[in-house]
Scaffold this active site. Structure first.
Site, PDB file in Angstrom:
ATOM      1  N   ARG A 169     -14.550  13.128   6.170  1.00 23.12           N
ATOM      2  CA  ARG A 169     -13.414  13.748   6.756  1.00 23.12           C
ATOM      3  C   ARG A 169     -13.054  14.596   5.538  1.00 23.12           C
ATOM      4  O   ARG A 169     -12.445  15.593   5.795  1.00 23.12           O
ATOM      5  CB  ARG A 169     -12.343  12.483   6.795  1.00 23.12           C
ATOM      6  CG  ARG A 169     -12.343  11.871   8.369  1.00 23.12           C
ATOM      7  CD  ARG A 169     -11.575  10.737   8.220  1.00 23.12           C
ATOM      8  NE  ARG A 169     -10.336  11.109   8.145  1.00 23.12           N
ATOM      9  CZ  ARG A 169      -9.367  10.254   7.547  1.00 23.12           C
ATOM     10  NH1 ARG A 169      -9.622   8.919   7.036  1.00 23.12           N
ATOM     11  NH2 ARG A 169      -8.095  10.550   7.395  1.00 23.12           N
ATOM     12  N   HIS A 209       0.834  -0.856   0.029  1.00 25.14           N
ATOM     13  CA  HIS A 209      -0.002   0.223  -0.014  1.00 25.14           C
ATOM     14  C   HIS A 209       0.955   1.093  -0.087  1.00 25.14           C
ATOM     15  O   HIS A 209       1.566   1.484   0.858  1.00 25.14           O
ATOM     16  CB  HIS A 209      -0.902   0.078   1.246  1.00 25.14           C
ATOM     17  CG  HIS A 209      -1.641   1.308   1.308  1.00 25.14           C
ATOM     18  ND1 HIS A 209      -2.841   1.022   0.612  1.00 25.14           N
ATOM     19  CD2 HIS A 209      -1.558   2.397   1.769  1.00 25.14           C
ATOM     20  CE1 HIS A 209      -3.654   2.447   0.959  1.00 25.14           C
ATOM     21  NE2 HIS A 209      -2.760   3.128   1.414  1.00 25.14           N
ATOM     22  N   ASP A 255     -15.211   2.788   7.019  1.00 26.61           N
ATOM     23  CA  ASP A 255     -13.992   3.613   6.476  1.00 26.61           C
ATOM     24  C   ASP A 255     -14.525   4.501   5.393  1.00 26.61           C
ATOM     25  O   ASP A 255     -14.293   5.725   4.966  1.00 26.61           O
ATOM     26  CB  ASP A 255     -12.869   2.749   5.950  1.00 26.61           C
ATOM     27  CG  ASP A 255     -11.729   3.771   5.365  1.00 26.61           C
ATOM     28  OD1 ASP A 255     -11.234   4.818   6.072  1.00 26.61           O
ATOM     29  OD2 ASP A 255     -11.458   3.620   4.210  1.00 26.61           O
ATOM     30  N   SER A 257      -7.754   4.282   8.769  1.00 29.33           N
ATOM     31  CA  SER A 257      -8.285   4.104   7.642  1.00 29.33           C
ATOM     32  C   SER A 257      -7.616   3.162   6.765  1.00 29.33           C
ATOM     33  O   SER A 257      -8.286   2.327   6.079  1.00 29.33           O
ATOM     34  CB  SER A 257      -8.370   5.546   6.766  1.00 29.33           C
ATOM     35  OG  SER A 257      -8.849   5.404   5.414  1.00 29.33           O
ATOM     36  N   LYS A 314      -8.535  -1.172   5.790  1.00 29.76           N
ATOM     37  CA  LYS A 314      -8.996  -1.864   4.351  1.00 29.76           C
ATOM     38  C   LYS A 314      -7.844  -2.937   4.288  1.00 29.76           C
ATOM     39  O   LYS A 314      -8.295  -3.970   3.668  1.00 29.76           O
ATOM     40  CB  LYS A 314      -8.592  -0.714   3.361  1.00 29.76           C
ATOM     41  CG  LYS A 314     -10.037   0.348   3.321  1.00 29.76           C
ATOM     42  CD  LYS A 314      -9.553   1.346   2.543  1.00 29.76           C
ATOM     43  CE  LYS A 314      -8.608   2.519   3.183  1.00 29.76           C
ATOM     44  NZ  LYS A 314      -8.816   3.668   2.383  1.00 29.76           N
TER      45      LYS A 314
HETATM   46  N1  URA Z   1      -5.425   6.876   2.367  1.00 34.99           N
HETATM   47  C1  URA Z   1      -6.656   6.315   3.101  1.00 34.99           C
HETATM   48  O1  URA Z   1      -6.981   5.217   2.589  1.00 34.99           O
HETATM   49  N2  URA Z   1      -6.983   6.911   3.979  1.00 34.99           N
HETATM   50  C2  URA Z   1      -6.668   8.123   4.615  1.00 34.99           C
HETATM   51  O2  URA Z   1      -7.252   8.472   5.425  1.00 34.99           O
HETATM   52  C3  URA Z   1      -5.664   8.755   3.906  1.00 34.99           C
HETATM   53  C4  URA Z   1      -4.935   8.249   2.868  1.00 34.99           C
END
Ligand code: URA
Length: 434
Positions: free
Chosen positions: A168, A82, A161, A183, A187
């Protein structure tokens, strides 16, 4: 329990219990807690922070708000990568097939670009026919059959999320380290890989603009990963200048294909090989990241990594004619090279400006759901530290609109800064967090 008491507790710098965090996430997901109360809590978290324990509880509550895949039932070990997002970051397009070709399955759910930061799915969707909306069954089947899958996040994964992130975005609460960490990790946990490489970008073209914040975020995510028994490593990598040369979807796809064929810009290839090395070590296919990197380099030079990319695009419905002949991809109507107006050493090639230029040309989204133009973007021809002479090619703009072409040229010129004195090249990495 009352939501208002939870907000007040965080407002007064208190530590929320696991029950309070679960109450918030469950109530917010099922519609019992309204957006205005969730916004107030998000702002209190942004201002007062969270402990590692609270952040881990929030991460798990969000992961549990939907389905949690268990890929260990599908393959012995699957690895995920990621990136926290950047400009010119087409790394997954090279790393996933390289690692898969070394025998380690890569199952990845990626996102789309938003604002100046690009997204892997948009780059892949520049290939006609490519599908990024696989079902969970298709995801599992493909991971088993060819050991590589990159798809969009299914709506069933960490839905809390999705809802909280959208909130947000419009309440000024994106830039909170515990909220970003939970967040991302919710995932990753829901997507089921047992090993995770986090590429935390640092610089003007990243969420984290300074090294201290990036390090805190990386340490927090690694800690959460360990607490939930996922092997997790974070690398801190530079995002002050674009990664590689291409910024823009088709242009980046072509650069990734070029790299898979053993060419491509040096910095991008090096970044991909290093990230692949870490993934191979995390997945137990190499003793350490250096040996992993050697395996990755061998998979690139033998053509196996390219072959696996081919299989992957074919499996997801993409027309492989464009993988073999990327020059056939649609091109922008107006292409202009701009030369350096000065002699000197480049002191800055601002990644954020380059990312915003691609958005201005139509290659990115101002808002979720905006339609994008795959063909437009920028190629930067130099890196910080390079010596350039008046008249040397500095950058090339790909546009479909004359007015935007002019704006893009001005913006990209302003993104470059020259120095009379030699300038040190920027490092690719600032460290690793185990
Ligand atoms: N990427 C994400 O998946 N979440 C965030 O809060 C910021 C970047």
């Amino acid at each position: 329990m009352r939501m208002v008491d939870i907000i007040i507790k965080k407002r007064d710098n208190g530590e929320l219990s696991q029950e309070e965090i679960d109450f918030f996430i469950q109530g917010y997901c099922n519609g019992e807690i309204p957006d205005y109360q969730a916004s107030a809590l998000a702002m209190a978290i942004l201002l007062n922070g969270m402990t590692t324990r609270e952040t881990t509880d929030l991460t798990l509550a969000m992961a549990r708000s939907g389905e949690i895949l268990n890929l260990s039932k599908v393959v012995p070990i699957a690895v995920d990568k990621h990136s926290t997002g950047g400009v010119g970051d087409k790394t997954s397009l090279v790393v996933a097939p390289t690692v898969a070709a070394c025998g380690l399955p890569v199952g990845k759910m990626s996102g789309r670009g938003l604002g100046f930061s690009g997204g892997t799915l948009d780059k892949l969707e520049a290939i006609p026919g490519f599908r990024s909306n696989l079902t969970t069954e298709e995801f599992i089947h493909q991971l088993k059959s060819i050991g590589i899958v990159i798809t969009g996040q299914s709506a069933d994964l960490a839905p809390a999320d999705g809802k909280l992130y959208a909130l947000r975005d419009v309440t000024g609460t994106v830039q909170s380290i515990p909220l970003i960490a939970s967040s991302i990790m919710s995932k990753k946990i829901a997507a089921g890989a047992q090993a995770i490489l986090l590429d935390v970008k640092v610089g003007c073209g990243a969420f984290m603009t300074n090294l201290e914040d990036a390090r805190v975020l990386a340490e927090l995510m690694v800690e959460i990963g360990k607490l939930v028994k996922r092997k997790t490593v974070a690398i801190l990598s530079d995002m002050n200048q674009p990664l590689g040369q291409a910024v823009g979807n088709s242009l980046e796809l072509k650069e990734a294909i070029d790299t898979l064929r053993g060419r491509g810009p040096d910095d991008f290839r090096e970044h991909c090989m290093m990230a692949s090395g870490y993934m191979l070590a995390l997945g137990g296919h190499a003793k350490d990241e250096n040996l992993g990197k050697k395996m990755a380099e061998a998979s690139l030079s033998s053509g196996e990594a390219f072959g696996r990319f081919h299989d992957f695009i074919h499996a997801q419905g993409g027309d492989v004619k464009y993988v073999d002949h990327p020059e056939l991809l649609d091109k922008a109507r107006i292409i202009e090279e701009v030369t350096s107006p000065y002699n000197g050493y480049l002191a800055e090639v601002n990644a954020r400006e380059a990312g915003e230029t691609a958005v201005l040309l139509g290659g990115g989204r101002e808002r979720k759901g905006d339609v994008i133009d795959y063909t437009v973007g920028v190629i930067v021809h130099h890196k910080v530290g390079d010596k350039v002479m008046t008249g040397d090619a500095l950058f090339t703009i790909y546009a479909n609109d004359e007015e935007k072409m002019e704006q893009a040229k001005q913006k990209m010129l302003a993104a470059h800064r020259w120095s009379d004195k030699p300038v040190k090249p920027l490092p690719l990495y600032y460290g690793t967090i185990h």
